[in-house]
Design an enzyme around this catalytic site. Structure first.
Site, PDB file in Angstrom:
ATOM      1  N   ARG A 276       0.827  -1.206   0.000  1.00 50.30           N
ATOM      2  CA  ARG A 276       0.000   0.000   0.000  1.00 50.30           C
ATOM      3  C   ARG A 276       0.857   1.251   0.000  1.00 50.30           C
ATOM      4  O   ARG A 276       1.864   1.316   0.714  1.00 50.30           O
ATOM      5  CB  ARG A 276      -0.891   0.056   1.251  1.00 50.30           C
TER       6      ARG A 276
ATOM      7  N   HIS B 185      -0.663  -0.040  -9.952  1.00 53.40           N
ATOM      8  CA  HIS B 185      -1.428  -0.927  -9.051  1.00 53.40           C
ATOM      9  C   HIS B 185      -1.904  -2.181  -9.800  1.00 53.40           C
ATOM     10  O   HIS B 185      -3.104  -2.442  -9.906  1.00 53.40           O
ATOM     11  CB  HIS B 185      -2.612  -0.169  -8.423  1.00 53.40           C
TER      12      HIS B 185
ATOM     13  N   GLU C  31      -3.562   7.624  -5.921  1.00 50.42           N
ATOM     14  CA  GLU C  31      -3.610   6.839  -7.163  1.00 50.42           C
ATOM     15  C   GLU C  31      -4.666   7.412  -8.088  1.00 50.42           C
ATOM     16  O   GLU C  31      -5.818   7.537  -7.673  1.00 50.42           O
ATOM     17  CB  GLU C  31      -3.900   5.374  -6.830  1.00 50.42           C
TER      18      GLU C  31
HETATM   19  N1  LIG Z   1      -0.680  -4.365  -5.149  1.00 51.60           N
HETATM   20  C1  LIG Z   1      -1.739  -5.141  -5.141  1.00 51.60           C
HETATM   21  O1  LIG Z   1      -2.472  -5.211  -6.128  1.00 51.60           O
HETATM   22  C2  LIG Z   1      -2.053  -5.976  -3.950  1.00 51.60           C
HETATM   23  C3  LIG Z   1      -1.740  -5.523  -2.691  1.00 51.60           C
HETATM   24  N2  LIG Z   1      -2.066  -6.285  -1.597  1.00 51.60           N
HETATM   25  C4  LIG Z   1      -1.707  -5.764  -0.279  1.00 51.60           C
HETATM   26  O2  LIG Z   1      -0.689  -6.583   0.300  1.00 51.60           O
HETATM   27  C5  LIG Z   1      -0.739  -6.456   1.707  1.00 51.60           C
HETATM   28  C6  LIG Z   1      -0.513  -7.784   2.386  1.00 51.60           C
HETATM   29  O3  LIG Z   1      -1.475  -8.734   1.987  1.00 51.60           O
HETATM   30  P1  LIG Z   1      -1.512 -10.207   2.633  1.00 51.60           P
HETATM   31  O4  LIG Z   1      -0.158 -10.788   2.687  1.00 51.60           O
HETATM   32  O5  LIG Z   1      -2.579 -10.930   1.927  1.00 51.60           O
HETATM   33  O6  LIG Z   1      -1.986  -9.855   4.111  1.00 51.60           O
HETATM   34  P2  LIG Z   1      -1.817 -10.751   5.415  1.00 51.60           P
HETATM   35  O7  LIG Z   1      -2.809 -10.225   6.388  1.00 51.60           O
HETATM   36  O8  LIG Z   1      -1.826 -12.193   5.089  1.00 51.60           O
HETATM   37  O9  LIG Z   1      -0.344 -10.371   5.904  1.00 51.60           O
HETATM   38  C7  LIG Z   1      -0.019  -9.122   6.400  1.00 51.60           C
HETATM   39  C8  LIG Z   1       0.972  -9.335   7.525  1.00 51.60           C
HETATM   40  O10 LIG Z   1       1.439  -8.059   7.945  1.00 51.60           O
HETATM   41  C9  LIG Z   1       1.738  -8.198   9.320  1.00 51.60           C
HETATM   42  N3  LIG Z   1       1.928  -6.908   9.966  1.00 51.60           N
HETATM   43  C10 LIG Z   1       0.997  -6.081  10.516  1.00 51.60           C
HETATM   44  N4  LIG Z   1       1.602  -5.012  11.069  1.00 51.60           N
HETATM   45  C11 LIG Z   1       2.927  -5.167  10.863  1.00 51.60           C
HETATM   46  C12 LIG Z   1       4.071  -4.401  11.204  1.00 51.60           C
HETATM   47  N5  LIG Z   1       3.967  -3.253  11.897  1.00 51.60           N
HETATM   48  N6  LIG Z   1       5.279  -4.852  10.825  1.00 51.60           N
HETATM   49  C13 LIG Z   1       5.411  -6.024  10.146  1.00 51.60           C
HETATM   50  N7  LIG Z   1       4.364  -6.800   9.823  1.00 51.60           N
HETATM   51  C14 LIG Z   1       3.144  -6.381  10.161  1.00 51.60           C
HETATM   52  C15 LIG Z   1       0.562  -8.983   9.859  1.00 51.60           C
HETATM   53  O11 LIG Z   1       0.854  -9.552  11.127  1.00 51.60           O
HETATM   54  C16 LIG Z   1       0.362 -10.013   8.767  1.00 51.60           C
HETATM   55  O12 LIG Z   1       1.029 -11.225   9.049  1.00 51.60           O
HETATM   56  C17 LIG Z   1      -2.092  -5.787   2.011  1.00 51.60           C
HETATM   57  O13 LIG Z   1      -1.871  -4.415   2.249  1.00 51.60           O
HETATM   58  C18 LIG Z   1      -2.841  -5.893   0.715  1.00 51.60           C
HETATM   59  O14 LIG Z   1      -3.789  -4.931   0.526  1.00 51.60           O
HETATM   60  C19 LIG Z   1      -2.682  -7.493  -1.716  1.00 51.60           C
HETATM   61  C20 LIG Z   1      -3.011  -7.985  -2.949  1.00 51.60           C
HETATM   62  C21 LIG Z   1      -2.740  -7.251  -4.167  1.00 51.60           C
HETATM   63  O1  LIG Z   2      -6.403  -6.742  -3.053  1.00 52.81           O
HETATM   64  C1  LIG Z   2      -5.706  -5.744  -2.806  1.00 52.81           C
HETATM   65  O2  LIG Z   2      -5.385  -5.379  -1.661  1.00 52.81           O
HETATM   66  C2  LIG Z   2      -5.222  -4.923  -3.908  1.00 52.81           C
HETATM   67  O3  LIG Z   2      -4.482  -3.991  -3.694  1.00 52.81           O
HETATM   68  C3  LIG Z   2      -5.709  -5.171  -5.273  1.00 52.81           C
HETATM   69  O4  LIG Z   2      -6.354  -4.000  -5.670  1.00 52.81           O
HETATM   70  P1  LIG Z   2      -7.304  -4.005  -6.952  1.00 52.81           P
HETATM   71  O5  LIG Z   2      -8.416  -4.957  -6.630  1.00 52.81           O
HETATM   72  O6  LIG Z   2      -6.487  -4.484  -8.094  1.00 52.81           O
HETATM   73  O7  LIG Z   2      -7.779  -2.594  -7.082  1.00 52.81           O
END
Ligand SMILES: NC(=O)C1=CN([C@@H]2O[C@H](COP(=O)(O)OP(=O)(O)OC[C@H]3O[C@@H](n4cnc5c(N)ncnc54)[C@H](O)[C@@H]3O)[C@@H](O)[C@H]2O)C=CC1
Ligand SMILES: O=C(O)C(=O)COP(=O)(O)O
Length: 317
Positions: free
Chosen positions: A235, A282, A264
């Site tokens: 993010r 993104h 964004e």
């Molecule tokens: N660019 C994109 O299109 C996408 C972005 N994302 C983003 O990726 C991120 C992670 O997703 P997931 O791995 O599925 O989530 P998840 O919930 O499985 O993992 C996130 C981890 O971050 C940890 N965390 C929380 N606070 C923390 C801190 N201060 N320091 C270190 N670790 C900490 C949590 O304990 C958790 O284990 C989310 O923000 C999500 O929105 C997810 C999918 C697509």
């Molecule tokens: O699932 C997430 O957290 C994402 O960042 C993906 O975002 P999007 O659904 O591609 O707009």
């Protein structure tokens, strides 16, 4: 808890499979994307369900205007664009589909790391512009380098496993994952302050919450190795954008790969135009497979909730 659902608004670009599944279960669906804030506020009273990706900002104002709203679905993972406390206060269920786009975000991150090491986007552009710059784009190997992973959840741990196949050493920090669990997927767990001086690359995979805003910023860059490279497919704002520009300009940061931005589309020209920044709009979750999965999953979760079968995927504040 079963309830009826008559008409759902899909306000972002979600695979048509979502609407098809809802309609086949007797729920009417309208898809209206790119609504302005005012248009969304005017439309929302006509719906008892709303499905979004990351573009729609479901603010307290939108929720307040949603006088018939019972359920909000996020076809994806991050729910930072939805005011969950405001929804909870009104008894509105908020759901996401964590996991449906994990692999796509993982693969995008790994591609970004490779691009940083070998300057592929810059070299590609240079060649298309008619140059043959073999010296300028001298790279470095990933083998033997240390990758730090901040956030060892679904995405972080899968990035670790894949980059280990490049012979990278993987270290990481997550307050909710133990050193023992981290060792199971080959990550040496370290307190966050011990991470900075060891990392050649840092990739962040946490949600954007107050504790992670600016997690990499003006205090952490100076204690990193000179030339550290950073990756953000999580993010915008987890890496402080102003501190990043300064670190890039001073050479303290040797390169950044960014898929997400504070605003964004991004307006921070000093960041986007920096020659050591590579970026994508993104796209982490933008694959056919992930978009099909999250669309179907959110539709199934809506139908299950309506039928009182399950509130799987519900998020609370
Ligand atoms: N660019 C994109 O299109 C996408 C972005 N994302 C983003 O990726 C991120 C992670 O997703 P997931 O791995 O599925 O989530 P998840 O919930 O499985 O993992 C996130 C981890 O971050 C940890 N965390 C929380 N606070 C923390 C801190 N201060 N320091 C270190 N670790 C900490 C949590 O304990 C958790 O284990 C989310 O923000 C999500 O929105 C997810 C999918 C697509
Ligand atoms: O699932 C997430 O957290 C994402 O960042 C993906 O975002 P999007 O659904 O591609 O707009």
């Amino acid at each position: 808890m079963a309830f009826t659902l008559q008409r759902v608004l899909i306000s972002d670009n979600v695979s048509p499979k979502c609407a098809e599944y809802l309609q086949s279960n007797g729920i009417a669906v309208d898809t209206k994307t790119k609504l302005t804030k005012e248009q969304l506020i005017a439309e929302i009273p006509n719906y008892d369900g709303l499905i979004v990706r990351s573009a729609t900002k479901v603010t307290a104002e939108v929720i307040e205007a949603g006088s018939n709203l019972k359920i909000i679905g996020r076809a994806g993972t991050g729910v930072d664009n939805i005011d969950i406390p405001a929804a909870s206060k009104k008894g509105i269920v908020v759901m996401n589909t964590p996991g449906g786009n994990t692999l796509s975000a993982v693969e995008h991150t790994c591609a970004m790391i490779s691009c940083l090491a070998r300057h592929i986007p810059q070299a590609h552009r240079s060649l298309k512009e008619g140059r043959w710059d073999r010296k300028v784009y001298m790279g470095t190997e990933l083998a033997g380098k240390t990758l730090a992973i901040i956030g060892l959840g679904r995405i972080g741990r899968e990035v670790a496993k894949r980059m280990q196949s490049y012979d990278m050493t993987t270290i990481g920090f997550d307050p909710l994952v133990s050193a023992e669990e981290s060792a199971e997927f080959g990550v040496e767990w370290l307190p966050v302050e011990q991470i900075w001086p060891r990392a050649d690359y840092i990739t962040v995979h946490t949600p954007l919450i107050p504790q992670t805003k600016g997690l990499i910023g003006e205090k952490s860059f100076p204690v990193c190795k000179k030339g550290v490279r950073v990756v953000n497919v999580a993010r915008g704002g987890i890496i402080d954008e102003d501190a990043l520009v300064q670190a890039l300009e001073s050479g303290q940061c040797g390169g950044a790969a960014l898929d997400v931005f504070v605003e964004e589309p991004p307006t921070n020209a000093a960041l986007i135009q920096n020659p050591h920044v590579i970026c994508t709009p993104h796209l982490g979750a933008s694959t056919t497979e992930a978009q099909t999965r999250v669309a179907v999953e959110i539709a199934e979760q809506f139908v299950d909730a309506v039928q009182g079968k399950s509130l799987f995927g519900a998020v609370s504040d």
